[in-house]
Structure formats: structure tokens, C-alpha cells
Design a protein around this motif. Structure first.
Motif, PDB file in Angstrom:
ATOM      1  N   MET A 309      24.001  48.599  38.720  1.00  0.00           N
ATOM      2  CA  MET A 309      24.897  49.593  40.039  1.00  0.00           C
ATOM      3  C   MET A 309      26.319  49.308  40.452  1.00  0.00           C
ATOM      4  O   MET A 309      27.382  49.543  40.461  1.00  0.00           O
ATOM      5  CB  MET A 309      23.651  49.132  41.451  1.00  0.00           C
ATOM      6  N   ASP A 310      26.154  47.327  39.873  1.00  0.00           N
ATOM      7  CA  ASP A 310      27.817  46.942  40.183  1.00  0.00           C
ATOM      8  C   ASP A 310      28.296  47.292  39.643  1.00  0.00           C
ATOM      9  O   ASP A 310      29.371  47.142  39.396  1.00  0.00           O
ATOM     10  CB  ASP A 310      27.421  45.665  40.155  1.00  0.00           C
ATOM     11  N   VAL A 312      28.352  50.013  37.149  1.00  0.00           N
ATOM     12  CA  VAL A 312      29.023  51.047  37.106  1.00  0.00           C
ATOM     13  C   VAL A 312      29.416  51.331  38.503  1.00  0.00           C
ATOM     14  O   VAL A 312      31.276  51.883  38.627  1.00  0.00           O
ATOM     15  CB  VAL A 312      27.182  52.149  38.294  1.00  0.00           C
ATOM     16  N   SER A 313      30.235  50.776  39.370  1.00  0.00           N
ATOM     17  CA  SER A 313      30.886  50.168  40.933  1.00  0.00           C
ATOM     18  C   SER A 313      32.145  49.843  39.612  1.00  0.00           C
ATOM     19  O   SER A 313      33.163  50.448  40.304  1.00  0.00           O
ATOM     20  CB  SER A 313      30.273  50.166  41.461  1.00  0.00           C
ATOM     21  N   THR A 314      31.808  48.733  39.070  1.00  0.00           N
ATOM     22  CA  THR A 314      32.790  48.022  38.582  1.00  0.00           C
ATOM     23  C   THR A 314      34.075  49.155  38.044  1.00  0.00           C
ATOM     24  O   THR A 314      34.794  48.780  37.743  1.00  0.00           O
ATOM     25  CB  THR A 314      32.755  46.592  38.309  1.00  0.00           C
ATOM     26  N   THR A 315      33.288  49.990  36.866  1.00  0.00           N
ATOM     27  CA  THR A 315      33.972  50.917  35.875  1.00  0.00           C
ATOM     28  C   THR A 315      34.699  51.689  36.727  1.00  0.00           C
ATOM     29  O   THR A 315      35.667  52.121  36.317  1.00  0.00           O
ATOM     30  CB  THR A 315      32.658  51.405  34.640  1.00  0.00           C
ATOM     31  N   LYS A 316      33.976  51.953  37.606  1.00  0.00           N
ATOM     32  CA  LYS A 316      34.611  53.552  38.797  1.00  0.00           C
ATOM     33  C   LYS A 316      35.738  52.772  39.586  1.00  0.00           C
ATOM     34  O   LYS A 316      37.163  53.571  39.468  1.00  0.00           O
ATOM     35  CB  LYS A 316      34.173  54.138  39.253  1.00  0.00           C
ATOM     36  N   THR A 317      36.112  51.657  39.357  1.00  0.00           N
ATOM     37  CA  THR A 317      36.622  50.897  40.257  1.00  0.00           C
ATOM     38  C   THR A 317      37.992  50.547  38.892  1.00  0.00           C
ATOM     39  O   THR A 317      39.651  51.043  39.371  1.00  0.00           O
ATOM     40  CB  THR A 317      36.561  49.605  40.715  1.00  0.00           C
ATOM     41  N   HIS A 320      39.483  54.440  37.958  1.00  0.00           N
ATOM     42  CA  HIS A 320      41.003  54.332  39.585  1.00  0.00           C
ATOM     43  C   HIS A 320      42.110  53.297  38.861  1.00  0.00           C
ATOM     44  O   HIS A 320      43.344  54.314  39.816  1.00  0.00           O
ATOM     45  CB  HIS A 320      40.331  54.050  40.960  1.00  0.00           C
ATOM     46  N   ASN A 389      29.400  59.321  39.034  1.00  0.00           N
ATOM     47  CA  ASN A 389      29.118  60.013  39.959  1.00  0.00           C
ATOM     48  C   ASN A 389      27.948  60.824  40.460  1.00  0.00           C
ATOM     49  O   ASN A 389      27.313  60.450  41.026  1.00  0.00           O
ATOM     50  CB  ASN A 389      30.563  60.225  40.641  1.00  0.00           C
ATOM     51  N   LYS A 393      24.360  58.994  41.351  1.00  0.00           N
ATOM     52  CA  LYS A 393      24.359  59.449  42.267  1.00  0.00           C
ATOM     53  C   LYS A 393      22.950  60.166  43.078  1.00  0.00           C
ATOM     54  O   LYS A 393      23.047  61.408  42.929  1.00  0.00           O
ATOM     55  CB  LYS A 393      25.786  60.037  43.114  1.00  0.00           C
ATOM     56  N   LYS A 401      16.986  50.714  44.153  1.00  0.00           N
ATOM     57  CA  LYS A 401      17.324  49.253  44.596  1.00  0.00           C
ATOM     58  C   LYS A 401      16.685  49.504  45.945  1.00  0.00           C
ATOM     59  O   LYS A 401      16.927  47.894  46.210  1.00  0.00           O
ATOM     60  CB  LYS A 401      19.057  50.973  45.826  1.00  0.00           C
TER      61      LYS A 401
END
Length: 433
Positions: A309-310, A312-317, A320, A389, A393, A401
Motif C-alpha cells: 500500500m505504501d 501504491v501511495s508513493t506511485t500516485k504521489t 501527481h 484508485n 480501493k 491492512k
């Protein structure tokens, strides 16, 4: 294998023995497989279990379904056992459910003890209403469906690429060029020869570094339909061999054996020498350079769900940040490439026209820069983020999680009572009062 016994059997036994016939051997194998499954059933005991299922066609073109069971055995160890392979007449969800239920039922494995399902992302498997996972959920509401994260990513990014028509057309052209070059050993040899000349020139002028493993002669890689990483590899090879590929295509235009070959090479050359091709080539290289890191990370065997999940979050950042700040840098780089290969640059402030020559159908006329900045660059990144997303999600992500609260690493560092309460209340209400 034992010579003394073999001699006795072959010399003294009656000549009507049938134990070497295919039918008898199949019976023996069937007995052994039943004993193995009985052993697995004994390992499971009264524990809950998960199923992992996939289907594929064998060499005789018959659809075969593999069933794997995942469970904690009676001694508390996590096990994953290949349980059965079943021939199915079709791959509809109802047929697959019936065959799985029959295979489990023969060994007294009840659906109400199922706590997880793992399939690919095909509609007959993951469908929310009539998919296989939905049919099992109707029988057992705690049999949650979890889709492989690496496979999710492949589907997400492939779907995103197909949403933007100019990018879909680009990959179609790229695939055609790769097929055209790789179709003939002669063209393959010409490509390698052109590469050697180009690499020698660039090393001499200092444009390439030297060292062990550098400047090797490679092949133009085809993009795959289901493996997103192969698309990234194809883009990298095209960027690295761009000059060599155009040289081979020019030779084909001049010396092609037939009009069809010369015409096909000419069309490919025109596409490659367009600003549109160069812009999308380097745009997708940047986007996929970011997502490829996530793709590789999700395929690591030792990856835990929180790390996934980290990632995925880093990739989206990163995507962006690229969307907000990357256009000008990309355009500057594309201009340098166009100058290097003598490709005509459009006037960024000119009015944009579509490929038909007609004005682009907007209420207000738009510029070329506006088209590439918003209709291609921003849209391509937006679709990537949107798909990430959508795919990452859902209920299954929350379940995994929360399950990390039971991770025993580092003396149960992630232990969280609230998460365990949440697991019991929301997800496993059948198992806890």
C-alpha cells in the motif's frame, strides 16, 4: 529397477500381466492422488481455508481448472497445497462454482468454512453480481475475494492506456513497427549492424559511457498484451535504437522486395518521424518508468501488504508530481530529440487540427500546446491515477491492512487491538460473538 526381482518377474510371471498397461497405470496414479488429497484433508482438520483457482487450456485444447488450498494446519503452520486439477466444459462462473464445490465436497470440505478466494481479474471470476467470487459470497459471506496486486496493476495500467485514443494508436503503431522489423532475419541483422555503427560513433563522440555491460547490441522488443512491464521494455528498446530502426526502415523503403513491404515500411517511417510519436514515446516512458517500479515491487515474494500500500501511495504521489510539474521538462526533452533526428516541430501556439485536417471540435479553438498538455499529457496521467484508485480501493484492501495487526514480525510490532476488533466485527462476524 531391482535386477533380481526384475528377472523373476519377467521370466517366471505369467505373460498375461496387465500392470504396465495405460489403464492400470492411470488407476495406480488415481489411487495415489486420492491418498495425497486425503492427507491434505487430514492436515486441514476443522480449520478454515482459502481457495486459489485459475483455469487454462491444455495441449489438447481442453479447459482445465487448478485448485489450490491455503490454510493453517492442525499444528499451527501456514500451508498451501495443490489439491486438484479439474476438466471443465466451459468457464462460466456457474460451471466453475459447481466443479469446485464438487471437488471440495468429495473430501468433506464445506463452503461455509471458506474464508478467502483468490482468482485473476477476468469478469467471470471477479464479477460483482454473477462472478465466481460473488456466487461463493452468497453461500458464505466471509469468503472474501482478494485479487493479486501485481496482476491488478497490470490490468489497471493497460486499461488506462486504452482510454486515451492517441496513446492506444501509438502502441498499435509501436507493435506494428516491432513486428515489421522482427519478421525477417535479414532485417534483424541490418538492425544489429546499424546499432554497431551508431554505438561506435556515440562512444567516439562521448555521448555514451563505456564500461562492462555497457553498449551491448540488443533487439527491438515487442510489447505484450497482458504484461505491462513488457510495454516498458519495448519503449526503452525503441528509444535506445530509434536511429537504427529508422535506418532499417529507410533501407526497406528503397530496397524492399515488394510494393507491400516498401509501403508498410514507408508508413512506419512516417509515423516514427512525427512529433506525435516522439512526444507519446517519451511521455509513456516517463509514466511507465514510475509504474514499473511499483510493478516489480508488488511481485517480490517477501512483500507485506502495508509495504504494498505504501508503494501504491508513493506511485500516485510521483504521478501527481509529474502531472503538475513535468510537462515543460518533457516538452524541452522532446524538442531536443526532434532537433537531433531532424523531425519537424509544430508551432505550439498554432491552432490545433486533428488528423483529418479539420479543426478540432471544441467550442473555442485550442492551441497545439493545449492539446498536448491537457488532452494527451494530463489525460494519460489522470487515467493512470484513476485506475490505481479504482483497483486498490476496496473491501479486500481494508481487510488485508487490518490483518497486519496479527503480523508476528519484530515481536508483534504492528499489534493493534482496535484493528482486531474491527476484523471481528466487520469481516468475521460468523466466527466471533
Amino acid at each position: 529397477m531391482n535386477k533380481s526381482i526384475g528377472d523373476i518377474v519377467l521370466e517366471k510371471a505369467p505373460k498375461n500381466a496387465k500392470y504396465t498397461s495405460p489403464d492400470i497405470q492411470k488407476d495406480v496414479l488415481n489411487i495415489i492422488s486420492n491418498q495425497v488429497r486425503a492427507k491434505i484433508r487430514k492436515e486441514i482438520g476443522d480449520a478454515k481455508f482459502c481457495i486459489l483457482v485459475d483455469e487454462a487450456r491444455d495441449a489438447s485444447n481442453k479447459e482445465q481448472m487448478a485448485i489450490v488450498l491455503r490454510f493453517v494446519d492442525t499444528e499451527g503452520f501456514l500451508r498451501e497445497r495443490f489439491f486438484a486439477i479439474v476438466h471443465v466444459t466451459d468457464t462460466t462462473a456457474a460451471t466453475l462454482k459447481k466443479e469446485i464445490s464438487d471437488a471440495l465436497g468429495r473430501y468433506d470440505l464445506h463452503i461455509h468454512n471458506m474464508r478467502g478466494q483468490g482468482y485473476d481479474g477476468a469478469s467471470n471470476m471477479r464479477g460483482s453480481w454473477n462472478g465466481l467470487q460473488a456466487l461463493f459470497l452468497k453461500d458464505c459471506s466471509c469468503a472474501y475475494y482478494v485479487h493479486c496486486f501485481a496482476h491488478r496493476l497490470q490490468l489497471a495500467l493497460t486499461a488506462a492506456a486504452e482510454k486515451e485514443i492517441s496513446i492506444w494508436l501509438f502502441f498499435s503503431k509501436l507493435n506494428s513497427i516491432c513486428n515489421l522489423i522482427n519478421a525477417s532475419p535479414k532485417r534483424h541483422g541490418e538492425l544489429h549492424s546499424a546499432q554497431r555503427i551508431e554505438v561506435a560513433h556515440m562512444v567516439a563522440t562521448g555521448e555514451r559511457d563505456t564500461g562492462r555491460g555497457c553498449n551491448q547490441i540488443g533487439n527491438l522488443l515487442r510489447p505484450g498484451k497482458t504484461r505491462w512491464s513488457s510495454n516498458f521494455d519495448s519503449l526503452c528498446s525503441m528509444i535506445d535504437m530509434y536511429s537504427s530502426v529508422t535506418t532499417v526502415l529507410e533501407n526497406m523503403v528503397n530496397d524492399g522486395a515488394s510494393n507491400s513491404i516498401r509501403g508498410e515500411a514507408s508508413g512506419a517511417l512516417i509515423a516514427m518521424k512525427s512529433f506525435d510519436f516522439i512526444f507519446i514515446l517519451h511521455l509513456m516512458h516517463k509514466i511507465m518508468g514510475i509504474t514499473n517500479l511499483l510493478c516489480r515491487a508488488l511481485q517480490e515474494k517477501s512483500l507485506d501488504i502495508l509495504s504494498a500500500m505504501d508503494y501504491v501511495s508513493t506511485t500516485k504521489t510521483l504521478l501527481h508530481t509529474l502531472r503538475e510539474e513535468g510537462f515543460d521538462l518533457l516538452l524541452s526533452h522532446v524538442k531536443e530529440v526532434c532537433v537531433k533526428y531532424d523531425i519537424e516541430m509544430p508551432h505550439m501556439e498554432a491552432r490545433y487540427k486533428s488528423g483529418t485536417g479539420r479543426s478540432f471540435q471544441h467550442i473555442d479553438s485550442i492551441t497545439v500546446e493545449h492539446h498536448y498538455r491537457f488532452d494527451v499529457f494530463t489525460a494519460a496521467i489522470y487515467f493512470q491515477v484513476e485506475e490505481l484508485n479504482n483497483r486498490f480501493k476496496d473491501e479486500a484492501v481494508e481487510l488485508l491492512k487490518l490483518s497486519c495487526a496479527l503480523e508476528p514480525k519484530e515481536n508483534f510490532k504492528l499489534f493493534n487491538v482496535d484493528h482486531i476488533y474491527r476484523l471481528a466485527e466487520k469481516f468475521y462476524y460468523l466466527d466471533f460473538d
